[in-house]
Write an enzyme that holds these catalytic residues in place. Structure first.
Site, mmCIF file in Angstrom:
data_model
loop_
_atom_site.group_PDB
_atom_site.id
_atom_site.type_symbol
_atom_site.label_atom_id
_atom_site.label_comp_id
_atom_site.label_asym_id
_atom_site.label_seq_id
_atom_site.Cartn_x
_atom_site.Cartn_y
_atom_site.Cartn_z
ATOM 1 N N ARG A 103 5.558 -13.328 9.246
ATOM 2 C CA ARG A 103 6.186 -12.047 8.971
ATOM 3 C C ARG A 103 7.574 -12.021 9.608
ATOM 4 O O ARG A 103 7.875 -12.818 10.504
ATOM 5 C CB ARG A 103 5.336 -10.890 9.484
ATOM 6 C CG ARG A 103 5.069 -10.918 10.986
ATOM 7 C CD ARG A 103 4.158 -9.784 11.433
ATOM 8 N NE ARG A 103 4.837 -8.508 11.416
ATOM 9 C CZ ARG A 103 4.487 -7.504 10.611
ATOM 10 N NH1 ARG A 103 3.492 -7.629 9.771
ATOM 11 N NH2 ARG A 103 5.133 -6.359 10.654
ATOM 12 N N GLU A 138 0.877 -1.155 0.000
ATOM 13 C CA GLU A 138 0.000 0.000 0.000
ATOM 14 C C GLU A 138 0.921 1.214 0.000
ATOM 15 O O GLU A 138 1.837 1.285 0.819
ATOM 16 C CB GLU A 138 -0.850 -0.041 1.278
ATOM 17 C CG GLU A 138 -1.960 0.967 1.256
ATOM 18 C CD GLU A 138 -2.819 0.939 2.522
ATOM 19 O OE1 GLU A 138 -2.751 -0.036 3.293
ATOM 20 O OE2 GLU A 138 -3.534 1.925 2.725
ATOM 21 N N LYS A 177 4.917 0.411 10.378
ATOM 22 C CA LYS A 177 4.971 1.696 9.675
ATOM 23 C C LYS A 177 4.592 2.846 10.608
ATOM 24 O O LYS A 177 5.179 3.912 10.556
ATOM 25 C CB LYS A 177 3.981 1.690 8.508
ATOM 26 C CG LYS A 177 4.458 0.975 7.269
ATOM 27 C CD LYS A 177 3.396 1.137 6.173
ATOM 28 C CE LYS A 177 3.598 0.126 5.059
ATOM 29 N NZ LYS A 177 2.431 0.032 4.188
HETATM 30 P P1 ATP Z 1 0.004 -1.759 6.772
HETATM 31 O O1 ATP Z 1 -0.164 -1.989 8.222
HETATM 32 O O2 ATP Z 1 0.094 -0.333 6.407
HETATM 33 O O3 ATP Z 1 -0.870 -2.589 5.884
HETATM 34 P P2 ATP Z 1 2.068 -3.540 5.932
HETATM 35 O O4 ATP Z 1 3.362 -3.660 6.640
HETATM 36 O O5 ATP Z 1 1.152 -4.691 5.860
HETATM 37 O O6 ATP Z 1 1.456 -2.263 6.545
HETATM 38 P P3 ATP Z 1 1.840 -3.370 3.057
HETATM 39 O O7 ATP Z 1 2.232 -2.222 2.219
HETATM 40 O O8 ATP Z 1 0.433 -3.778 3.086
HETATM 41 O O9 ATP Z 1 2.370 -3.008 4.493
HETATM 42 O O10 ATP Z 1 2.774 -4.623 2.757
HETATM 43 C C1 ATP Z 1 3.104 -5.086 1.479
HETATM 44 C C2 ATP Z 1 3.475 -6.536 1.558
HETATM 45 O O11 ATP Z 1 4.582 -6.739 2.427
HETATM 46 C C3 ATP Z 1 2.335 -7.371 2.099
HETATM 47 O O12 ATP Z 1 2.175 -8.502 1.258
HETATM 48 C C4 ATP Z 1 2.756 -7.742 3.477
HETATM 49 O O13 ATP Z 1 2.252 -8.982 3.857
HETATM 50 C C5 ATP Z 1 4.285 -7.755 3.357
HETATM 51 N N1 ATP Z 1 4.912 -7.463 4.655
HETATM 52 C C6 ATP Z 1 4.729 -6.374 5.420
HETATM 53 N N2 ATP Z 1 5.431 -6.446 6.562
HETATM 54 C C7 ATP Z 1 6.094 -7.627 6.521
HETATM 55 C C8 ATP Z 1 7.003 -8.301 7.415
HETATM 56 N N3 ATP Z 1 7.369 -7.766 8.595
HETATM 57 N N4 ATP Z 1 7.496 -9.500 7.034
HETATM 58 C C9 ATP Z 1 7.139 -10.034 5.853
HETATM 59 N N5 ATP Z 1 6.301 -9.471 4.973
HETATM 60 C C10 ATP Z 1 5.770 -8.283 5.291
HETATM 61 MG MG MG Z 2 -0.883 -4.433 4.737
#
Ligand code: ATP
Ligand code: MG
Length: 587
Positions: A294, A59, A304
């Protein structure tokens, strides 16, 4: 004492401790390939589609961090390994938090990590907002087919009627309104006749489902907001859980990998695609969601929201502060894309959440840089050394290899002269037991130069040592035959005082001193490491004046450093410490 010769041994010890974990996602792909599950698919133009299509779907609401790097390496890496495709998709369905600035930095970070969304079949960069028309049209279909209805309850009633774990929800009084009435309301929602929250479109599934995500989840809501790409065209926006499976299906994704918190959302993911396949929008086989753990990294935070707090409260110097776990931060710190890929390979993927030690990330960096980084000399805490019997105006060249294991990379040359800079810690007036560097009466080798014997020191009125004196042995120069006649235990580095480069050095260390700074709802600001940044002025062999932004070096005995990509100027580098030669945080 950090002997650079030992650093390779160090790092290989590190790497064997982090042998690649088995990858269950790879197993799923292999089984699907063996079963020809996604073989023989074609796109609307008749082009054959790869049997493995993954996606990275951020996002655009913030900067990417090391956790995202895991997802990037996984999705792009699997597509590469299985001759597939990985699409780069911005999941920009939430208009209020998204900005173009984030789109740009995210693309930049993915490219920097070494991945590309273009291949022979085209440029696979997509925006979920480009599918808004289709998503809207599909929602109208769901209404017509009896799978969705407009609910007009207040937000409070809706929340109350949702029930709880172990307590079924109650049907909305609007649940059975005729499809034609819902369709009419939905069109008027789109036309802007209602305020935010007045109506909402919901899937008609099961208000008593034990899975809360199946209790008639919202599909579309009213939001009078400007979107960074579609402007004011829309005032209804699809919910993430409805939009995501559609995005996947439109892009012909085969394997939709996401983090574990989406496990309970999978039944709705499948529901959306099944209903739309029935409606003829998508062909089977449909994309399948699989969850993985994760990345949680010790001594770091990967939320974030909390990263934003560090920036806004000026606890760090911006998103690209070299102590930040953002990709722009670790890049500026001096990490290489290869070291991050290596790290992701070593940690593998698992099905249950765990913490990965920061030492694993640093170990991958040491392993990568040990092989690549040219060596150089830096004196970080300078003390003057005067060779009393050295001719006054003589500057004599000394040579040292650019890289000890790669003679083909040649030599560097720097002069020795009567006055040098050495490290303060390389002299002790009264040596402790086992100390074999400079103290009165002791001999050491000035690395790549001569053997000297310490004769004493000068002090200021407060008793601080301000200069050390010694005499050199003219027949002891490194690389000459005479040098073999001198057996000394200490071997110290130095730079010539007359032409050393003076430059700023930022000694970075971990941002937090607590391994799990935000675990269990802890206030991460109480876990900050007060010594995570120290700025000093140091001396370097004069060749370092040519260092360009992003150039990386091993400063012998000190660690890996990079010329800062923001503040270095031609002829005037500023160095960041990336990591020390050895892990000083390990148990
Ligand atoms: P938000 O809380 O804003 O949704 P987010 O960390 O999920 O934050 P996204 O931009 O939705 O951010 O993440 C993009 C991709 O990265 C998603 O597929 C998410 O699952 C993956 N991702 C985010 N954080 C992690 C992490 N700590 N480890 C592995 N994958 C991650
Ligand atoms: Mg997300």
């Amino acid at each position: 004492m950090n002997d650079p010769k030992n650093s390779a041994a160090n790092s290989s010890a590190n790497s064997s401790a982090n042998a690649p974990a088995s990858n269950f996602l790879r197993g799923i792909i292999e089984a699907d390939l063996a079963a020809n599950k996604y073989a023989n698919r074609t796109d609307p133009n008749g082009h054959t589609l790869p049997s493995v299509v993954t996606r990275f779907p951020p996002e655009p609401n913030g900067y990417l961090h090391i956790g995202h790097a895991k997802s990037i390496c996984l999705n792009f890496g699997l597509a590469r390994d299985f001759d597939g495709r990985c699409t780069m998709r911005f999941d920009d369905t939430n208009p209020t938090k998204e900005e173009q600035e984030y789109v740009d930095t995210i693309l930049d970070s993915v490219k920097w990590l070494g991945f590309n969304w273009k291949d022979d079949s085209g440029d696979h960069l997509y925006f979920a907002s480009d599918y808004f028309d289709q998503m809207y049209f599909m929602a109208e279909y769901l209404i017509t087919a009896g799978h969705a209805y407009v609910d007009s309850q207040s937000a409070e009633d809706m929340a109350r009627n949702r029930g709880n774990f172990g307590e079924p929800g109650k049907n909305s009084p609007y649940r059975d309104r005729p499809a034609q009435e819902s369709l009419d309301l939905f069109r008027r929602m789109k036309a802007g006749e209602f305020k935010d929250g007045e109506h909402i479109l919901r899937a008609r599934i099961d208000m008593a489902s034990p899975n809360m995500n199946l209790r008639d989840p919202a599909i579309y809501r009213i939001r009078h907001a400007h979107h960074h790409r579609t402007g004011d065209k829309w005032c209804v926006y699809p919910m993430y859980d409805y939009a995501h499976p559609i995005e996947d299906a439109i892009e012909n994704i085969t394997h939709s990998f996401c983090t574990l918190e989406f496990q309970d959302h999978r039944p709705f993911y499948d529901w959306v695609l099944e209903r739309l396949a029935e409606g003829g929008f998508f062909k089977k086989p449909l994309p399948e969601q699989t969850e993985f753990a994760r990345l949680n990294l010790t001594y770091a935070i990967t939320s974030k929201r909390k990263l934003l707090q560090l920036v806004e409260e000026k606890i760090v110097d911006g998103w690209d502060d070299p102590r930040m776990p953002t990709i722009v931060g670790i890049r500026r710190r001096g990490f290489t894309p290869e070291s991050i890929q290596l790290f992701c390979e070593r940690i593998g993927v698992t099905k249950s959440d765990s913490w990965i030690d920061m030492g694993t990330l640093e170990g991958a960096l040491r392993d990568d840089l040990d092989a690549k980084a040219p060596r150089a000399v830096a004196v970080l805490r300078p003390l003057k050394l005067i060779i009393d019997n050295f001719p006054e105006n003589l500057q004599e060249d000394c040579t040292a290899p650019v890289h000890p294991h790669h003679p083909e990379r040649g030599h560097r040359t720097f002069p020795i002269s009567k006055e040098l800079w050495i490290e303060q810690e390389d002299f002790m007036e009264v040596p402790t037991k086992g100390y074999f560097r400079l103290f009165p009466g002791n001999k050491v080798r000035l690395r790549y130069g001569y053997v000297v014997e310490c004769t004493g020191c000068d002090k200021d009125d407060n008793g601080n040592v301000i200069a050390v004196h010694c005499n050199y042995f003219a027949d002891s120069k490194s690389g000459t035959e005479g040098s073999n006649n001198y057996k000394v235990k200490g071997n110290i580095h130095w730079v010539s005082a007359h032409n050393a480069l003076q430059a700023e050095v930022r000694l970075y260390d971990r941002l937090f001193s607590d391994a799990m700074p935000d675990a269990g709802g802890k206030d991460f600001k109480t876990a900050l490491n007060p010594n995570s940044k120290e700025v000093i002025t140091a001396y370097f062999e004069h060749g370092m004046g040519k260092a360009l932004a992003d150039d990386k070096f091993q400063f012998e005995r000190h660690g890996y450093f990079v010329a800062d990509r923001v503040d270095s100027k031609p002829g005037k580098p500023v160095f960041n410490r990336v990591v020390t030669l050895k892990d000083s945080w390990g148990k």
